[in-house]
Write a protein that holds these residues in place. Sequence first.
Motif, PDB file in Angstrom:
ATOM      1  N   ASP A  48     -12.303 -23.858  18.809  1.00  0.00           N
ATOM      2  CA  ASP A  48     -11.714 -22.687  18.732  1.00  0.00           C
ATOM      3  C   ASP A  48     -10.382 -22.523  18.033  1.00  0.00           C
ATOM      4  OD1 ASP A  48     -13.269 -20.342  18.877  1.00  0.00           O
ATOM      5  OD2 ASP A  48     -13.718 -20.660  20.839  1.00  0.00           O
ATOM      6  N   PHE A  49      -9.498 -23.465  18.401  1.00  0.00           N
ATOM      7  CA  PHE A  49      -8.311 -23.605  17.833  1.00  0.00           C
ATOM      8  C   PHE A  49      -7.983 -24.713  16.515  1.00  0.00           C
ATOM      9  CE2 PHE A  49      -7.712 -22.638  22.386  1.00  0.00           C
ATOM     10  CZ  PHE A  49      -7.109 -21.295  21.910  1.00  0.00           C
ATOM     11  N   PHE A  55     -11.193 -19.181  17.061  1.00  0.00           N
ATOM     12  CA  PHE A  55     -10.214 -18.003  17.394  1.00  0.00           C
ATOM     13  C   PHE A  55      -9.083 -18.129  16.535  1.00  0.00           C
ATOM     14  CE2 PHE A  55      -6.996 -16.457  20.285  1.00  0.00           C
ATOM     15  CZ  PHE A  55      -7.055 -15.052  20.273  1.00  0.00           C
ATOM     16  N   GLY A  56      -8.485 -19.312  16.414  1.00  0.00           N
ATOM     17  CA  GLY A  56      -6.949 -19.380  15.618  1.00  0.00           C
ATOM     18  C   GLY A  56      -7.378 -19.199  14.035  1.00  0.00           C
ATOM     19  N   ALA A  57      -8.586 -19.466  13.478  1.00  0.00           N
ATOM     20  CA  ALA A  57      -8.813 -19.023  12.186  1.00  0.00           C
ATOM     21  C   ALA A  57      -9.057 -17.690  12.168  1.00  0.00           C
ATOM     22  CB  ALA A  57      -9.997 -19.628  11.585  1.00  0.00           C
ATOM     23  N   LEU A  58      -9.724 -16.926  13.079  1.00  0.00           N
ATOM     24  CA  LEU A  58      -9.887 -15.371  13.114  1.00  0.00           C
ATOM     25  C   LEU A  58      -8.527 -14.927  13.155  1.00  0.00           C
ATOM     26  CD1 LEU A  58     -12.648 -14.064  13.402  1.00  0.00           C
ATOM     27  CD2 LEU A  58     -12.241 -13.589  15.661  1.00  0.00           C
ATOM     28  N   LEU A  59      -7.672 -15.443  13.767  1.00  0.00           N
ATOM     29  CA  LEU A  59      -6.107 -14.736  13.598  1.00  0.00           C
ATOM     30  C   LEU A  59      -5.512 -14.919  12.299  1.00  0.00           C
ATOM     31  CD1 LEU A  59      -5.158 -15.771  17.210  1.00  0.00           C
ATOM     32  CD2 LEU A  59      -6.050 -13.515  16.666  1.00  0.00           C
ATOM     33  N   THR A  64      -5.832 -26.495   9.967  1.00  0.00           N
ATOM     34  CA  THR A  64      -5.647 -27.943   9.711  1.00  0.00           C
ATOM     35  C   THR A  64      -4.323 -28.211  10.038  1.00  0.00           C
ATOM     36  OG1 THR A  64      -4.843 -27.252   7.501  1.00  0.00           O
ATOM     37  CG2 THR A  64      -7.077 -27.489   7.604  1.00  0.00           C
ATOM     38  N   LEU A  65      -3.279 -27.179  10.247  1.00  0.00           N
ATOM     39  CA  LEU A  65      -1.792 -27.542  10.733  1.00  0.00           C
ATOM     40  C   LEU A  65      -1.968 -28.018  12.057  1.00  0.00           C
ATOM     41  CD1 LEU A  65      -0.158 -24.102   9.563  1.00  0.00           C
ATOM     42  CD2 LEU A  65       0.525 -26.601   8.598  1.00  0.00           C
ATOM     43  N   LEU A  66      -3.073 -28.162  12.839  1.00  0.00           N
ATOM     44  CA  LEU A  66      -3.008 -28.479  14.239  1.00  0.00           C
ATOM     45  C   LEU A  66      -3.455 -29.869  14.251  1.00  0.00           C
ATOM     46  CD1 LEU A  66      -4.350 -25.361  16.268  1.00  0.00           C
ATOM     47  CD2 LEU A  66      -2.084 -25.966  15.395  1.00  0.00           C
ATOM     48  N   GLN A  67      -4.177 -30.404  13.195  1.00  0.00           N
ATOM     49  CA  GLN A  67      -5.062 -31.598  13.181  1.00  0.00           C
ATOM     50  C   GLN A  67      -4.119 -32.842  13.262  1.00  0.00           C
ATOM     51  OE1 GLN A  67      -8.036 -30.921  10.331  1.00  0.00           O
ATOM     52  NE2 GLN A  67      -8.928 -28.990  11.174  1.00  0.00           N
ATOM     53  N   PRO A 118     -19.215 -12.218  18.001  1.00  0.00           N
ATOM     54  CA  PRO A 118     -19.774 -13.922  17.468  1.00  0.00           C
ATOM     55  C   PRO A 118     -19.064 -14.090  16.356  1.00  0.00           C
ATOM     56  CG  PRO A 118     -21.036 -11.586  16.921  1.00  0.00           C
ATOM     57  CD  PRO A 118     -19.828 -11.433  17.800  1.00  0.00           C
ATOM     58  N   GLY A 119     -19.157 -15.596  16.258  1.00  0.00           N
ATOM     59  CA  GLY A 119     -18.540 -16.493  14.924  1.00  0.00           C
ATOM     60  C   GLY A 119     -19.644 -17.717  14.862  1.00  0.00           C
ATOM     61  N   PRO A 120     -18.923 -18.319  13.812  1.00  0.00           N
ATOM     62  CA  PRO A 120     -19.926 -19.345  13.272  1.00  0.00           C
ATOM     63  C   PRO A 120     -20.099 -20.646  14.696  1.00  0.00           C
ATOM     64  CG  PRO A 120     -17.827 -19.328  12.136  1.00  0.00           C
ATOM     65  CD  PRO A 120     -17.762 -18.085  13.077  1.00  0.00           C
TER      66      PRO A 120
END
Length: 240
Positions: A48-49, A55-59, A64-67, A118-120
């Motif tokens: 989700d993050f 969730f992170g993308a939804l915001l 990719t910055l977290l990877q 709901p999300g992907p």
Amino acid sequence: MHSLIIRHSLALENHRLGMTTVTIAAEPHPVAVDLAATALLVIDMQKDFLYPGGFGALLGNDVTLLQRTIVPIQQVLQAARQRGLLIIHTREGHLPDLSDCPPAKRLRWPSGGRIGDPGPMGRILIRGEEGHAIIDEVAPLPDEIVIDKPGKNSFYATNLAEILQQHGIQNLFVTGVTTDVCCQATVIAANDRGYNALVLADCVASYSPARHTAALEVIKAQGGIFGWVTSSEQVLAALP
Ligand code: TIU
């Protein structure tokens, strides 16, 4: 169970040999920690993050910055497993009926972009959904502790404090996401509870590099007002 026993006997053996206290290079100053009283905390490394569609993308964030945290966390996890450190993973998320999610935590975003929608990867930030899972690269081993938390601060409405007390933990190596939200909230709470929190800068990341730097600055300012900032390299170099 078997590996649990091995882990604790390793820690006890180290303790008996008097090899447990190591000094770790950190800011604002080096810090001595007893490894038998130190746990590795891996905070919210969830799809989700870290993955698109959560969730992170939804915001509106670039996930990719977290990877960049994944490889250094893998290295620290491997070292911690080899040395028998207590390892605790957390997951932020809510019950399917949202009874543990304060309306204020959902309603500040428009419908369709809220916790529970709901999300992907299934319902956003809901326990049991695909997006709630920890990413495979840093998946917990069966004997490792996983704490489900409804808040940003890992101590809020969880048994983390009891677990740390049971294991005689005084120090925390803090890794995971995001630096400025769940990691910082946890470090601040840990400090008030009397723990020494050492944040591994390359093992934490934010959706904003500026907020990552700012959060670490706040933690280590004023002589280490909330804790210390170190790195995976410095921790790995200090481990016996
Ligand atoms: N939004 C953001 O940066 N983080 C969170 O919502 N949760 C965690 O940090 N885990």
